[in-house]
Design an enzyme around this catalytic site. Structure first.
Site, PDB file in Angstrom:
ATOM      1  N   TYR A 181      -1.780  -0.976  10.061  1.00  0.00           N
ATOM      2  CA  TYR A 181      -1.963  -1.499   8.606  1.00  0.00           C
ATOM      3  C   TYR A 181      -0.609  -0.914   7.917  1.00  0.00           C
ATOM      4  CZ  TYR A 181      -3.786  -1.266   3.877  1.00  0.00           C
ATOM      5  OH  TYR A 181      -3.860  -1.331   2.626  1.00  0.00           O
ATOM      6  N   SER A 231       0.899  -1.267   0.170  1.00  0.00           N
ATOM      7  CA  SER A 231      -0.024  -0.158  -0.028  1.00  0.00           C
ATOM      8  C   SER A 231       0.705   1.207  -0.016  1.00  0.00           C
ATOM      9  CB  SER A 231      -0.730   0.154   1.059  1.00  0.00           C
ATOM     10  OG  SER A 231      -1.676   1.481   1.371  1.00  0.00           O
TER      11      SER A 231
END
Length: 252
Positions: A164, A150
């Site tokens: 995350y 990401s």
């Protein structure tokens, strides 16, 4: 005995996080190209999923449960062996990013240790467990692994939480390590790092971020799926250890 050949000569993809967004688009992209797709997600197979052989090639698995994942890996191996399928690709797409009670971003101060462990189990440990568990099948087929990281793994993101973000940064490092370790066995390992992609799980306020993206728009799930397909195809036969940014230039 008829002697009929029941082997499945289609290249096979194992994909986690198949039920929506990027995963959904990836299943459709590979299915359209004639691949067999074994999907893995927390949800049972839905009749709304527009691809053939869905129920027969779906495995319901909780990636946050290491023991459950171990059973799923054995089930995947059995299904591949049953009809001689070649595992040409493993795509680790599943990921979780818990929020606070009011939907707020969880930072390094207020994220509980239980949440940290769960996020890392799904986002980081599951990919290496799958890669190791399916190593022989990938080696036999000269397959590829694609880890979905990401943009949040590269800088502090306004919506993605700390657990995350750090799990995705760790997954990027793991991709390099796996490329070095799996490469001598003929397995390529790469990553893609999506930015703001137009899916159903976008956070409120994402439209404001578009103003700072050079291409001035959100990405489409199909655009991400096309890049994943490229990394699993012979067109990228000399590409390994790479992380491709799919974010319209947002990282610059």
């Amino acid at each position: 005995m008829s002697g009929k050949d029941t082997s499945d000569t289609r290249p096979t993809l194992v994909l986690t996080g198949a039920s929506r967004g990027i995963g959904h688009a990836t299943v459709k992209r590979f299915s359209a190209a004639g691949w067999r797709v074994i999907t893995c997600s927390r949800q049972a197979f839905s009749d709304k999923c527009p691809w053939p052989m869905g129920p027969e090639d779906h495995i319901q698995v909780d990636l946050s449960d290491a023991e459950n994942l171990g059973f799923a890996i054995q089930e995947i191996r059995k299904r591949l062996e049953a009809n001689g399928s070649q595992l040409k690709a493993l795509v680790n797409n599943a990921g979780i990013s818990p929020k606070g009670a009011e939907g707020e971003r969880l930072n390094s101060i207020n994220t509980t240790m239980h949440a940290w462990r769960t996020v890392f189990q799904v986002n980081f440990f599951a990919p290496i467990m799958l890669g190791r568990g399916l190593f022989e099948e990938l080696k036999s087929a000269g397959g590829s692994v694609v880890n979905v990281t990401s943009i949040a793994g590269m800088h502090v993101h306004p919506f993605a939480g700390t657990a995350y973000a750090t799990s995705k940064a760790a997954l990027a490092a793991l991709t390099r390590e796996m490329a070095a370790d799996f490469g001598p066995h003929g397995i390529r390992v790469n990553a893609i790092a999506p930015g703001e992609i137009d899916t159903s799980i976008l956070s409120p306020g994402t439209e404001k971020l578009v103003e700072d993206i050079p291409l001035r728009r959100l990405g489409l799930p199909d655009e991400v799926a096309d890049t994943i397909y490229y990394l699993c195809s012979e067109q990228s036969s000399y590409v390994t250890g790479s992380e491709i940014h799919i974010n319209g230039g947002q990282h610059v």
